[in-house]
Structure formats: structure tokens, C-alpha cells
Design a protein around this motif. Structure first.
Motif, PDB file in Angstrom:
ATOM      1  N   VAL A  31       0.820  -1.209   0.000  1.00 59.76           N
ATOM      2  CA  VAL A  31       0.000   0.000   0.000  1.00 59.76           C
ATOM      3  C   VAL A  31       0.856   1.263   0.000  1.00 59.76           C
ATOM      4  N   TYR A  32       2.105   1.161   0.472  1.00 60.33           N
ATOM      5  CA  TYR A  32       3.006   2.320   0.510  1.00 60.33           C
ATOM      6  C   TYR A  32       3.742   2.548  -0.806  1.00 60.33           C
ATOM      7  N   GLU A  33       3.786   1.570  -1.682  1.00 60.18           N
ATOM      8  CA  GLU A  33       4.574   1.686  -2.905  1.00 60.18           C
ATOM      9  C   GLU A  33       4.068   2.848  -3.768  1.00 60.18           C
ATOM     10  N   GLY A  34       4.977   3.742  -4.105  1.00 62.43           N
ATOM     11  CA  GLY A  34       4.634   4.847  -4.988  1.00 62.43           C
ATOM     12  C   GLY A  34       3.821   5.955  -4.365  1.00 62.43           C
ATOM     13  N   ASN A  35       3.682   5.946  -3.022  1.00 64.64           N
ATOM     14  CA  ASN A  35       2.925   7.029  -2.382  1.00 64.64           C
ATOM     15  C   ASN A  35       3.505   8.381  -2.763  1.00 64.64           C
ATOM     16  N   GLN A  36       2.620   9.360  -2.897  1.00 65.31           N
ATOM     17  CA  GLN A  36       3.025  10.672  -3.376  1.00 65.31           C
ATOM     18  C   GLN A  36       3.304  11.667  -2.251  1.00 65.31           C
ATOM     19  N   VAL A  37       2.482  11.657  -1.194  1.00 67.74           N
ATOM     20  CA  VAL A  37       2.573  12.705  -0.175  1.00 67.74           C
ATOM     21  C   VAL A  37       2.955  12.161   1.196  1.00 67.74           C
TER      22      VAL A  37
END
Length: 475
Positions: free
Chosen positions: A217-223
Motif C-alpha cells: 500500500v506504501y509503494e509509490g505514495n506521493q505525499v
């Protein structure tokens, strides 16, 4: 089709694995896009035949009773999230080089279909608290005037949300470990893993694999990657994630927050993450009394929801107003009644030891009603941590002996009533025994730490029967 965006579905041979709440919408959407859809399903009962007839009337091919064979010519599989990765169908797909997506992956890929403006996703996962946190988040976003919905594992189709005629501003998305396993390209605006405890290990194969899927779920988070300060495993997942440049780790804690954290100070929910000069400044968001119920783990849920909302730019007032407007679902630390100075609390949703531990931590003197299907769980740690809060225990269900033995080892002074009966009157008997054991000021707490299907249709029925039994006690 495995990695790039699919723009032309016309004539694509897609196999949908599984009927039900995710398979049927996926089959309908793909058929509507022009794909040649074949649905395979293990079961062949009356309900499955009824669902199959509905799809066949649209022109979808359905194979009942055979979910193991890969249909010839398949270019993509879209699977129901609960199908285990080791199924022969997926082995055959891997050998043939056929990609496998879940319904969440499909929704993610379709969110910009026909030039739609894609709403950002704020994602919530964890062993416990997902639904409550997602609903709190949606309530806060609505209080900020945003068009939003709580979707995903919460029971509202993501496909419906991303393909609806009127676009959302932002989506509050609950995701299970199953869904995350089958969603390799998901990239959230911000996300949280609320907590990690052993669960669904029969599906994932190991705790390591379970945690890895949650960490997707954290992969590629933006903010923001929002983690639980009290659960180091969630922070470890943040450290391991490959995120976009500038994405921050933001913790939530029931204590006073450090910079880049949200926490609690003298009964106030405080933000030291999304403020200017967070080394010195803090922003009041809400009072603990705005959280219902104000149990410790539910305050943690509220802080996680607030962190995701603040990451999206929601003002402090909306956090307070959203939490005040939020009403929890049934059977989640629900106050049923006070009878003779004793509070009766329904937390039938506490279907594993991690959830039950959080529930027990919310009260000081407890007559505990527990038991059911253990699903391979052990209870020593739960009992050892909660022993000082237990006045007595009333045990029901198929695996109650496991809890009884843990109580004998770690809380031998706690009186235990072991109810052998498993008929529909068992809950009434349990509540009556609990009333006999309780004294004024106690809490009778249904927090079973087990699944319900040995005696009840589901945890909802178990909680309803508890409430009914309490109602029969009188006042």
C-alpha cells in the motif's frame, strides 16, 4: 497487457476468476468494454447458477465447478481477491505468461478511461481497524466539502466508484491484504498500515508474506506514508517502500507527538506533521471526546484518518467536524445497555486476538465473553496482557478450551465459566452467567477473539444475539 495501460479492450480474451461481489461487476464492466469474458468458478450451487444465468444473458461465458483450468486463449485473469495464489489456475497462468490482476488493480487501470479525471486514492489497510478508519476518513473529507466515498474492501465497488458518471474529488479506500496482493501497479496519494498482527497466514503462507502484501500500500505514495508509532513493523514497511520524491513518513501515537507525527496532548488530538515549522508548532484538531467510542485503539484510528486527510490538505475544523459526525458500524465496541450498574459492550467484530486485545484495553474491570473458531490462533499473549483487567470469563464456542487453558496459565485466579452448549440459547446463557459474575462498575464485554461461524451465521448475528440477551435481563 501486464504493465502498460490497456486502451483497447475490444476482443481481449479475459478470464474472471470467481463470481460474487467482485467477480460479477468485473465481468460486466469488461464485457461492456468489448472484451471476450469467460468466468470460471469453483462452486456450482443454486446461487452460482443464478449468478451465471444473469451473466450469460449478457453474452458472458460462465464455467461452473471448474476454477482450476485456464481457458484457451486467455490474455488476462481478473481474480476475486480471496482466491489463493497457489491455485492451479494461477500456476497455469504463470507458465503461460498471462498476467493476473485483482478487481482493485482493474479499477486502478480504468480510473482514467475515456478521459476521466481520476480521483486520488487515500488508502487504509492493517490487521484491525480498517473499516472504521476508512469511514472516519470519508466523514472528515465530506466535512471539508469534498465529494468522496468509502470504497473497496468496505463493500462498495471500486469499479463503480471510478466509472461513475459524476467524478469524485478523492476516494477513501479500504484494502485487504488479499486485494493488495493482486494490485501491483496501485500508487496511492497517501496510505496507512494501521497495525500488523498474524492473520490470514493460511492464505499468505507466512507472516513475512502477509506483511509484504500489506506493505504494498506504501509503494509509490506521493505525499505521506502514515504509520503506527506503537507498531514498529508498520514503520519498517515505510522504510522499505519505494515512494515518490518528497513523500514523507508520518507517525500517529497515543502519546505526545514528535515532529512529523500526530498524537494526543491533554485530551486533544494534535498535528505536528502538516504544519509550518513542525519543530516548534502544533495544530489542535479535535478533542478525544469527539471520537466515538473514545477507546484507545479507536483514538488511534481517528489519528490515522486525520493524518491521511491532512495529507490531502483538509483543514483542522473538518477533522473535528468529521469525527463528530461519524457513527461507528454495529458490533464495534457498541454500548448496548447499563443493567444494575454494569455496562454491556458488544465488540463481536473482535474476531482475532489483536482486535480483542485492543478491546480489553479499553476497560478496567471486565467480565469477558469469548470463544468461537480460533483459526489457528493462540491466546497466551492476549490473556497475559489483559489478566489484570479480568474479573471473570465466560467461554463459548468450538475452541473455547484454548482460551480456558491460557487463562489457567496466565490468570489462574480469574473465575471461568465454560459453556458447552452450542445451540441458539448459548448466548443468553453466557450473558446470564456474566451478569451473575459482574458487580457494579464492571463491564461485560463480548470480545470473542475468534470467528463466529461455529455457532452463528456471522459476527453480526453473534452481536445481535448478545444485544437481545442483554435486553432480556431487564433494568
Amino acid at each position: 497487457m501486464g504493465s502498460g495501460q490497456v486502451t483497447d479492450w475490444q476482443g481481449k480474451n479475459v478470464t474472471v476468476a470467481g463470481l460474487g461481489v467482485s467477480g460479477i461487476p468485473a465481468a460486466k464492466v469488461l464485457h461492456g468494454l468489448g472484451a471476450k469474458v469467460t468466468v470460471v468458478n469453483d462452486g456450482d450451487d443454486a446461487r452460482a447458477r443464478e449468478q451465471a444465468a444473469e451473466l450469460q444473458a449478457l453474452g458472458v461465458t460462465v464455467r461452473l465447478g471448474d476454477g482450476a483450468t485456464l481457458p484457451e486463449g486467455t490474455e488476462l485473469i481478473v481474480t476475486a481477491p480471496g482466491w489463493k495464489p497457489d491455485k492451479p489456475l494461477f500456476t497455469a497462468a504463470h507458465e503461460a505468461g498471462v498476467p493476473v490482476w485483482g478487481d482493485v488493480e482493474l479499477a486502478w487501470r480504468l480510473r482514467e478511461l475515456d478521459g476521466r479525471k481520476a480521483a486520488p486514492w487515500l488508502c487504509v489497510t492493517g490487521t484491525n481497524g480498517k473499516t472504521t478508519t476508512t469511514q472516519m476518513l470519508a466523514s472528515i473529507l465530506k466535512a471539508a466539502g469534498l465529494r468522496t466515498a468509502a470504497v473497496g474492501n468496505i463493500g462498495v465497488s471500486l469499479l463503480d466508484a471510478v466509472l461513475g458518471e459524476e467524478p469524485y474529488d478523492v476516494l477513501a479506500v479500504e484494502l485487504s491484504s488479499y486485494q493488495l496482493h493482486w494490485a501491483p501497479s496501485l500508487r496511492a496519494h497517501s496510505a496507512t498500515v494501521l497495525n500488523l498482527a498474524p492473520d490470514h497466514l493460511d492464505w499468505h503462507g507466512s507472516m513475512e508474506a502477509y506483511a509484504k502484501d500489506k506493505g504494498r500500500v506504501y509503494e509509490g505514495n506521493q505525499v505521506a506514508c502514515v504509520y503506527n508509532v506503537a507498531d514498529k513493523a508498520t514503520e519498517d514497511l515505510v522504510r522499505e517502500a519505494d515512494v515518490e520524491e518528497g513523500c514523507r513518513a508520518v507517525g500517529f501515537t497515543l502519546g505526545a507527538p514528535a515532529p512529523s507525527q500526530l498524537g494526543v496532548v491533554e485530551g486533544i488530538l494534535v498535528d505536528r506533521a502538516f504544519v509550518e515549522n513542525r519543530q516548534q508548532n502544533a495544530q489542535e484538531l479535535a478533542e478525544v471526546s469527539d471520537v466515538r467510542p473514545p477507546a484507545p485503539h479507536n483514538i488511534a484510528n481517528a489519528l490515522a484518518a486525520a493524518a491521511l486527510a491532512r495529507a490531502f490538505g483538509v483543514p483542522p475544523k473538518a477533522v473535528r467536524d468529521g469525527l463528530r459526525a461519524f457513527t461507528p458500524d454495529a458490533h464495534r465496541i457498541a454500548h448496548v445497555a447499563d443493567v444494575g450498574g454494569v455496562a454491556y459492550i458488544d465488540d463481536s467484530k473482535a474476531t482475532n486476538t489483536h482486535a480483542a486485545e485492543a478491546s480489553l484495553a479499553a476497560y478496567e474491570s471486565i467480565v469477558w465473553i469469548a470463544g468461537g473458531l480460533a483459526k489457528g490462533a493462540t491466546f497466551d499473549e492476549l490473556v497475559a496482557k489483559s489478566a489484570k483487567r479480568l474479573r471473570a470469563a465466560v467461554l463459548i464456542g468450538a475452541d473455547r478450551a484454548l482460551i480456558r487453558e491460557a487463562l489457567a496459565r496466565h490468570a489462574p485466579e480469574v473465575p471461568v465459566v465454560d459453556l458447552e452448549r452450542t445451540d441458539t440459547g448459548a448466548m443468553l446463557a453466557a450473558v446470564q452467567e456474566a451478569r451473575r459474575l459482574a458487580v457494579e462498575g464492571d463491564t461485560v464485554l463480548l470480545a470473542p477473539a475468534c470467528a463466529s461461524m461455529d455457532m452463528f451465521v456471522n459476527y453480526n448475528q453473534r452481536g445481535d444475539m448478545f444485544a437481545q440477551a442483554v435486553g432480556e435481563l431487564g433494568t
